[in-house]
Design a protein around this motif. Structure first.
Motif: not given
Length: 417
Positions: A147-157
């Motif tokens: 999902d480009p709006g969410v999964d383009d983050q470099t952040f990882r929980s």
């Protein structure tokens, strides 16, 4: 990595906005990543710029790029950008792309295990809690597109290994480890307590292998995993072993009440505090001092038998889903602590929810799914987003390096197996 592994519930989630019982825009610290911090501090929007100057501050001790800054909250704990309709002024005026990583992602966990991206939902969000916990079918998994709006983050929980994708052959073995854990927790021919007993035994054996001075490769776990997978074919024998464990309900009540009074009551949200007070009133117990008295114990056992056990007789999937979701959302048992300490945390959290639900059942003379969701969700909001929670639990249990998983089995027993 074009696809992301997710539980089947994941794609069904949609924020319910102003209808939410416990908004994520209030009651805790909201972190801001460095890129968003720069955008906010340079913003010139007529309405928002004054609020950015008022509410956005730099974090003096950031733990990562995602905690570079933070939102200062109002005196009542709500965000300055939450409007009367309970919607976000930033998203209304600048679009979702202007949100910080924290606000874009929540309540999702964006994880990575080896080279595989994995997403899940946290149950500190009421709508997510309903999706995760109330499905009576065993949790299933599949793949979805990014999902480009969410999964383009470099952040990882959470990420394992921390610095790279790891050795694929070893990651495959550890994935098998996770599969055995989930299969154990979903084995419905055993009680939830018996499943947790088997899980503890598995983790203790695995811990012994990976902490040995001679440990070299994850493949050394393979024979143990095969052995435990074979054990699951005889659930009656495993349940019989669990039945032999003696309950100590008085100790359980004293330990959990002390944990509640020393940690969980501190800064509890109104929604969680309502659960704590209902449980205390239902058991006629002072939240701090009286959990071990004979009267409280008698009321606990009476409520367990009269209200709690009948309600959960056909709803054990709620506890199962809670445990499985904790495993996948937090990459259990590979992040945050040792195998055995993370196991103790899982046992303790499960026991806290059970004790509080028994108390609430006594207060209301029964339970319904609305109150159950309120307890799990508000407890998750207090515990899952608290970095000191694990250390507090381990200290409360008096755990030591030589302890066995058996030492917390009494937390899993009440009056029935």
């Amino acid at each position: 990595m074009d696809n992301i592994s997710v539980p089947a519930y994941y794609s069904k989630f949609a924020c319910i906005g102003p209808r939410c019982e416990d908004t994520c825009c209030s009651g805790w610290t909201i972190s801001i990543d460095s890129a968003t911090y720069d955008k906010y501090t340079k913003n010139t929007h007529q309405k928002l710029a004054p609020l950015f100057r008022l509410a956005v501050s730099k974090n003096l001790f950031p733990s990562s790029d995602s905690t570079y800054g933070q939102m200062k909250m109002k005196a009542n704990g709500s965000c300055h950008f939450q409007e009367e309709d309970k919607l976000c002024a930033i998203q209304k005026n600048l679009g979702a792309k202007a949100l910080s990583t924290t606000c874009k992602v929540y309540p999702r966990y964006l994880n990575q295990f080896g080279s595989q991206r994995e997403n899940a939902l946290g149950i500190s969000c009421p709508e997510a809690a309903r999706l995760v916990l109330l499905n009576p079918e065993p949790m299933q998994f599949g793949m979805v597109a990014l999902d480009p709006g969410v999964d383009d983050q470099t952040f990882r929980s959470y990420r394992f290994p921390l610095q790279n994708d790891g050795d694929p052959s070893q990651i495959a073995v550890l994935n098998d480890f996770r599969a055995v854990i989930i299969a154990t927790l979903q084995l419905r021919t055993m009680s939830v307590g018996a499943r947790m007993m088997v899980l503890g035994c598995l983790l203790e054996d695995a811990n012994r292998i990976v902490t040995a001075d001679t440990f070299v490769n994850a493949s050394e776990l393979s024979s143990t995993l095969a052995s435990f997978a074979g054990m699951l074919s005889n659930p009656a024998a495993l349940e019989a072993q669990f039945v032999q464990i003696q309950p100590n309900v008085a100790r359980k009540l004293e330990t959990i009440t002390e944990m509640i009074s020393s940690s969980l009551m501190v800064g509890a949200s109104a929604r969680f505090n309502e659960c704590l007070l209902a449980a205390a009133e239902g058991l006629d117990a002072d939240p701090v001092n009286e959990a071990g008295t004979p009267g409280v114990l008698a009321r606990y056992l009476q409520s367990y038998t009269a209200f709690y056990a009948p309600f959960f007789k056909d709803r054990q999937h709620i506890f199962e889903n809670y445990l499985v979701n904790q495993v996948i959302a937090r990459l259990f048992p590979f992040t945050r602590g040792t195998y055995l300490d993370l196991y103790r945390e899982l046992v303790f959290n499960l026991s806290i929810t059970q004790v509080l639900l028994v108390g609430m059942a006594a207060k209301y003379e029964g339970l319904d799914e609305t109150r159950v969701i309120q307890l799990f969700q508000s407890f998750s909001r207090k515990s899952d987003h608290n970095r000191s929670h694990l250390d507090t639990l381990v200290k409360a249990l008096g755990s030591g390096a030589q302890d066995s998983f058996v030492d917390v089995m009494w937390l899993l027993k009440d009056v029935h197996p």
